[in-house]
Design an enzyme around this catalytic site. Structure first.
Site, PDB file in Angstrom:
ATOM      1  N   ASP A 336      -1.550  12.115  -3.212  1.00  7.43           N
ATOM      2  CA  ASP A 336      -2.104  13.388  -3.691  1.00  7.43           C
ATOM      3  C   ASP A 336      -3.631  13.399  -3.626  1.00  7.43           C
ATOM      4  OD1 ASP A 336      -2.026  11.360  -5.679  1.00  7.43           O
ATOM      5  OD2 ASP A 336      -2.493  12.851  -7.212  1.00  7.43           O
ATOM      6  N   GLU A 337      -4.160  14.610  -3.530  1.00  3.44           N
ATOM      7  CA  GLU A 337      -5.601  14.845  -3.690  1.00  3.44           C
ATOM      8  C   GLU A 337      -6.467  13.864  -2.906  1.00  3.44           C
ATOM      9  OE1 GLU A 337      -5.854  16.815  -8.062  1.00  3.44           O
ATOM     10  OE2 GLU A 337      -5.397  14.681  -8.058  1.00  3.44           O
ATOM     11  N   ALA A 338      -6.075  13.604  -1.664  1.00  6.89           N
ATOM     12  CA  ALA A 338      -6.864  12.681  -0.829  1.00  6.89           C
ATOM     13  C   ALA A 338      -8.008  13.457  -0.185  1.00  6.89           C
ATOM     14  CB  ALA A 338      -5.955  12.022   0.211  1.00  6.89           C
ATOM     15  N   HIS A 339      -8.851  14.050  -1.033  1.00  8.50           N
ATOM     16  CA  HIS A 339      -9.904  14.934  -0.519  1.00  8.50           C
ATOM     17  C   HIS A 339     -11.002  14.166   0.201  1.00  8.50           C
ATOM     18  CE1 HIS A 339      -7.706  17.720  -2.883  1.00  8.50           C
ATOM     19  NE2 HIS A 339      -8.254  17.419  -4.046  1.00  8.50           N
TER      20      HIS A 339
END
Ligand code: ACM
Length: 526
Positions: A336-339
């Site tokens: 998740d949320e591997a920005h």
């Protein structure tokens, strides 16, 4: 034999709804209430036997299926619940008997399936029948709810210890009925996690997803990379001392959960949410420089180094050790949320990591973003979005992936109930109990076929949650709502009925010392 499933319950639902409506009217108008009407999660079918009552006595024995160690373990679990409050000996003995309590692995209605049970309470005795020990355990949880709430006390209480006569035929809607605890943002001790395991077991939850690593902390000893725990686990949100589980402690937790028929699903979040690992080993960073430990609550700033070979040596070592410690089928790899990771890098990373999960004999679970990497059909995406349109989940389902639903607007136990809730966050909105309860997992995501849903899970992120009383305040009463969505047939779904059954649970929560949120939506008894 229990009565007609849906119809028998519909009658009960009606009776309870009517009973609730007339509660304020003169007593003679009130429908008789029985704990059989208050079971959470709602069973498939309940048939009361009016005028029949079972009495637990000092001579009661618990008879368990001859030759089955697993059935004996369920019997010992039940005895462990009942002995302190009743003061009775309640010996657990192999064999079958028409008297006392019997837990048997034969003769169950075939509809009970792998996790269901049949429960018959008569004047003479209590019989739980199931095909598996998991089914017996579920039946035992139902039986607990038929006894007076004070049976849950850990000190001697006065009886009588009665259960109303009747039959229950029951089996779950979904195979995956999960709760997630984030032990990374704040660390929770083995005893605190065990306490939560006992609480989720009350409501027939069968998966405990442990979020073991994030930016703020690494919580599991990894022998091949020891600094992950000793350094990466040395703090938490707010700068407290953090902590980690030794491998022995983790095994103890897994065994404790297994004795309650709960499978632990360990999560190592990657490639983002990895600051604790990056801080522990400089060589995992693209620039070779370890960042400082992080004690804030921002997300999306860290990434493992996608182009370095050592990254995959690291992941392989970690997954090997975690897989060896975990008897369950699944490893959760986050995603998740591997920005701070580009999409091509994310896909390249997952293409290397997904086969490692398989190599260590497990199936991957991942937050829904990991479908970008088109994982194999054995992979389980966990949807945590805030919308009901998710084309990528529909496409994944077409490829054969079965999906866990944890919509943040419904199932996130860390969302505040309302603007006054002292704990929690509100980025997905406020979620009072009715919001948490009122959705159909089988029809929640547009165009997602009902058969593509593996189940539901209620995550509890712990940016603001620091102790058991906090966990309980956020989980109760919403966790039982999500648990009911996972267990009960949709035909039983009815908020007006559920809120009355929920209110009836509160006596047990008081006795168990559970710090629940007294939502104004629920007609708690005074
Ligand atoms: C998540 O809430 N980032 C899965």
């Amino acid at each position: 034999m229990p009565g007609t499933p849906a119809r028998a319950l519909a009658t009960l639902l009606l009776a309870t709804a009517v009973g609730a409506t007339v509660a304020a009217a003169p007593a003679r108008a009130a429908a008789p209430e029985t704990p059989l009407q208050h079971i959470v999660p709602a069973p498939v079918s309940v048939t009361p036997r009016p005028g029949t009552t079972y009495h637990l006595t000092p001579d009661t024995h618990i008879h368990t299926h001859p030759g089955s160690a697993a059935a004996k373990q369920v019997g010992e679990f039940l005895a462990g619940v009942l002995r302190p409050s009743t003061g009775y000996r309640l010996p657990v003995v192999p064999g079958a008997s028409g008297k006392g309590i019997s837990l048997l692995l034969t003769g169950a209605d075939p509809r009970v399936g792998d996790e269901g049970y049949q429960l018959d309470v008569t004047r003479r005795g209590v019989v739980v029948r199931a095909k598996t020990a998991a089914g017996l355990f579920a039946g035992v949880q139902t039986f607990r709810q038929l006894l007076p709430a004070k049976v849950e006390a850990r000190s001697r209480q006065h009886g009588p210890w009665t259960a109303p006569g009747g039959s229950v035929l029951d089996h779950p809607r979904y195979a995956h009925r999960g709760a997630m605890l984030d032990v990374a943002r704040h660390f929770f001790s083995v005893d605190e996690v065990k306490r939560y395991i006992d609480q989720i077991a009350l409501y027939k939850v069968n998966k405990l997803h442990l979020h073991l690593a994030d930016d703020q902390g690494w919580r599991l000893e990894i022998k091949s990379w020891p600094r992950l725990a000793t350094y990466g686990g040395s703090t938490e949100v707010g700068g407290g001392p953090g902590g980690y589980y030794t491998q022995e402690q983790y095994k103890d937790l897994v065994a404790y959960a297994a004795a309650r028929h709960i499978e632990v699903i360990p999560e190592i979040d990657m490639p983002g949410h990895t600051n604790a690992a990056l801080a522990s080993y400089a060589e995992l960073n693209c620039d070779g420089v370890a960042p400082p430990l992080y004690t804030g609550i921002d997300v999306g700033f860290s990434s493992l180094c996608i182009d370095k070979d050592i990254t995959y040596k690291f992941v392989d070592d970690v997954l090997r050790e975690v897989a060896a410690l975990t008897p369950g089928k699944y490893l959760h790899i986050g995603g998740d949320e591997a920005h701070a990771t580009t999409d091509p890098d994310f896909i390249a990373f997952m293409n290397k990591v997904l086969p490692l999960v398989a190599k260590h004999g497990k199936h991957p679970v991942g937050w829904h973003e990991f479908v970008k990497a088109t994982p194999p059909a054995t992979a389980v995406p966990q949807f945590w979005g805030t919308k009901t349109v998710a084309a990528d989940m529909v496409e994944a389902a077409k490829r054969g992936n079965k999906i866990i639903l944890s919509p943040a607007t419904k199932a996130y136990l860390d969302m505040k109930y309302d603007e006054h809730t002292p704990l929690g966050l509100n980025w997905a909105g406020y979620t009072d109990v009715e919001d948490a309860y009122d959705w159909n997992p089988g029809a929640f995501l547009e165009n997602l076929p009902a058969e593509a849903v593996k189940g539901v899970e209620a995550p509890l992120w712990t940016e603001t949650v620091t102790k058991s009383a906090d966990i309980e305040y956020m989980a109760f009463p919403r966790l039982p709502a999500i648990a009911e969505l996972g267990w009960s047939p949709w035909s039983t779904h009815n908020w007006d009925n559920f809120k009355v059954r929920l209110a009836a649970q509160a006596d047990r929560w008081h006795t168990l010392g559970i710090n629940y949120y007294p939502s104004p939506q629920v007609p708690w008894k005074k």
